[in-house]
Enzyme design. Structure first.
Site, mmCIF file in Angstrom:
data_model
loop_
_atom_site.group_PDB
_atom_site.id
_atom_site.type_symbol
_atom_site.label_atom_id
_atom_site.label_comp_id
_atom_site.label_asym_id
_atom_site.label_seq_id
_atom_site.Cartn_x
_atom_site.Cartn_y
_atom_site.Cartn_z
ATOM 1 N N ARG A 185 0.822 -1.217 0.000
ATOM 2 C CA ARG A 185 0.000 0.000 0.000
ATOM 3 C C ARG A 185 0.856 1.267 0.000
ATOM 4 O O ARG A 185 0.473 2.267 -0.610
ATOM 5 C CB ARG A 185 -0.934 -0.003 1.202
ATOM 6 N N LYS A 200 -18.393 -15.859 4.214
ATOM 7 C CA LYS A 200 -19.827 -15.681 4.486
ATOM 8 C C LYS A 200 -20.588 -15.069 3.317
ATOM 9 O O LYS A 200 -20.137 -14.103 2.724
ATOM 10 C CB LYS A 200 -19.998 -14.753 5.700
ATOM 11 N N GLY A 205 -8.508 -8.474 0.610
ATOM 12 C CA GLY A 205 -7.229 -8.764 1.254
ATOM 13 C C GLY A 205 -6.760 -10.198 1.072
ATOM 14 O O GLY A 205 -5.607 -10.442 0.709
ATOM 15 N N GLY A 252 -12.863 -3.943 0.602
ATOM 16 C CA GLY A 252 -14.181 -3.404 0.953
ATOM 17 C C GLY A 252 -14.598 -2.319 -0.026
ATOM 18 O O GLY A 252 -15.743 -2.275 -0.480
HETATM 19 P P1 AMP Z 1 -13.541 -13.397 3.431
HETATM 20 O O1 AMP Z 1 -12.875 -12.420 4.358
HETATM 21 O O2 AMP Z 1 -15.011 -13.450 3.552
HETATM 22 O O3 AMP Z 1 -13.061 -13.241 1.997
HETATM 23 O O4 AMP Z 1 -13.066 -14.838 3.937
HETATM 24 C C1 AMP Z 1 -11.759 -15.271 3.842
HETATM 25 C C2 AMP Z 1 -11.537 -16.349 4.854
HETATM 26 O O5 AMP Z 1 -12.409 -17.427 4.597
HETATM 27 C C3 AMP Z 1 -10.124 -16.889 4.761
HETATM 28 O O6 AMP Z 1 -9.502 -16.725 6.018
HETATM 29 C C4 AMP Z 1 -10.341 -18.361 4.453
HETATM 30 O O7 AMP Z 1 -9.449 -19.218 5.133
HETATM 31 C C5 AMP Z 1 -11.739 -18.612 4.930
HETATM 32 N N1 AMP Z 1 -12.347 -19.768 4.255
HETATM 33 C C6 AMP Z 1 -12.502 -19.947 2.954
HETATM 34 N N2 AMP Z 1 -13.056 -21.144 2.700
HETATM 35 C C7 AMP Z 1 -13.254 -21.737 3.879
HETATM 36 C C8 AMP Z 1 -13.811 -22.984 4.266
HETATM 37 N N3 AMP Z 1 -14.244 -23.870 3.374
HETATM 38 N N4 AMP Z 1 -13.894 -23.244 5.583
HETATM 39 C C9 AMP Z 1 -13.440 -22.346 6.482
HETATM 40 N N5 AMP Z 1 -12.902 -21.162 6.178
HETATM 41 C C10 AMP Z 1 -12.813 -20.857 4.893
#
Ligand code: AMP
Length: 395
Positions: A39, A202, A351, A374
């Protein structure tokens, strides 16, 4: 109104107040070390331009972490000041606070050329978009520059209300320009086929972006833990995978809206009987009840790669699995490789996906790597960001 960038500004002899996103991660064991300087590196072009074009003084500002309106030395910008001084080959003075009387004194010293204000978020006025706080900051410059794309989705004093004090003297920096231009390419008339890959933890975090994208994409590839609520909503078993009831309801809503069957879901998985435990292949959609999905399987990766290979525009946000653990990184790294191999225009944001791309070694093959996860999602969703809108129209 068109957004004005610094190459249109009269900088010569002027005092410049410039907002950057120096919110860089620090080494866990040694807080004086920056673990990823991207950054700051990406801000250097703007800083150098301002210096080369005769700025008489540069006052730089940024936030760092979440000190919640209180002074907390763990979130000091000191490592940033040191790194900047090193990169610019010039002294960068770190002001102890953003607005106390010492800053003004410092700024009147004839030899003061580059000052970095201490973390803006040490002051509660930053996050509350306080006009008085912004007014104090505004006294430091005759021209305001915003190059903090990563913070442009925030309505904060230094990104938003501050524009009130500069009217026609506020400009976007080069990084902001690159980010907006890249996103506009995706949002305007993307070359088809347009494929979006959305992963992460999520559905609720990205629901609005997905609902927006489903209209314009040709395929929407889903991976990561985000896939399980979709599979569950379609009647498949997901075992003990991450899958909240709230996300199942959201997934149902999206599936219902997907009349053209654009959504692609995993056909197989890499699973384990515990989070981060030993990996096993699960060669079907249903996951056994005592297992959790932690990555997409090889069949899924092959079919996702084939879709990516055909694409002319690719947008990626969110990993395909628990990629921080090498046992579950193949899906994410494979998608990075497929995008790198494709000839389409590719934009990655977020990220985790950005750090996966950097780890994969294919970063140089991507058309644009966004510094704001974001901010890029919000721009896709709304077509505008508060910080950019304020630059464009004022407040
Ligand atoms: P996000 O911040 O929503 O993009 O989520 C990223 C995080 O989701 C990372 O730390 C990944 O390790 C986690 N992640 C992705 N797939 C899985 C999964 N199948 N089970 C648990 N964590 C996950």
């Amino acid at each position: 109104m068109a957004l004005k960038f610094i190459d249109e500004a009269d900088i010569d002899g002027k005092k410049i107040l410039a907002r950057f996103d120096f919110n860089v991660p620090l080494d866990k064991d040694d807080k004086s070390k920056i673990s990823d300087t991207s950054r700051i590196d990406l801000a250097l072009e703007t800083i150098q331009y301002l210096l080369d074009n005769g700025a008489s003084r540069l006052t730089l500002m940024s936030h760092h972490g979440r000190p919640k309106g209180k002074v907390n030395k763990d979130f000091s910008l000191e490592p940033v000041a040191k790194y900047l001084a090193d990169k610019l080959g010039q002294e960068v003075i770190l002001a102890e606070s953003a607005v106390d009387s010492g800053v003004k004194e410092l700024l009147t010293l004839p030899k003061t050329k580059i000052v970095l204000l201490e973390n803006l978020r040490f002051n509660p006025g930053e996050e509350s978009n306080d006009e008085e706080f912004a007014g104090k900051l505004a006294q430091y410059g005759e021209v305001y520059v915003n190059d903090a794309f990563g913070a442009a989705h925030r309505e904060h004093a230094s990104t938003h209300i501050i524009n009130k004090y500069f009217l026609s003297r506020s400009y976007g920096g080069f990084l902001l320009k690159k980010e907006i231009t890249a996103l506009d390419k995706i949002l305007g008339k993307p070359q088809k086929p347009f494929v979006a890959i959305v992963g992460g933890a999520k559905v609720s975090d990205k629901i609005k972006t997905i609902e927006k994208l489903i209209v314009t994409v040709d395929s929407l590839i889903i991976g990561g833990a985000m896939a399980y609520p979709f599979l569950k909503a379609k009647g498949f078993e997901v075992g003990s995978s991450l899958c909240s009831d709230e996300d199942i309801v959201l997934a149902q809503r999206i599936l219902k809206a997907d009349k053209a069957n654009k959504i692609q879901l995993p056909q197989d998985h890499i699973v384990s009987n515990e989070f981060g435990g030993a990996p096993t292949e699960c060669d079907q959609r249903n996951i056994p009840s005592d297992m959790m999905g932690l990555d997409i399987g090889p069949l899924t990766l092959a079919s996702y790669s084939a879709i990516i290979n055909e694409a002319n525009t690719i947008l990626w946000n969110g990993p395909m699995g628990l990629f921080e653990n090498t046992d579950y990184a193949k899906g994410t790294m494979g998608v990075a490789k497929a995008i790198a191999d494709s000839n389409g225009y590719s934009l990655v944001g977020g990220g985790d996906s950005v750090s996966a791309v950097n780890k994969s070694g294919f970063a140089s093959e991507f058309s644009h790597i966004s510094t704001g996860g974001g901010a890029s999602l919000e721009y896709i969703e709304k077509g505008e960001l508060p910080g950019v809108k304020a630059l464009r129209f004022g407040v």
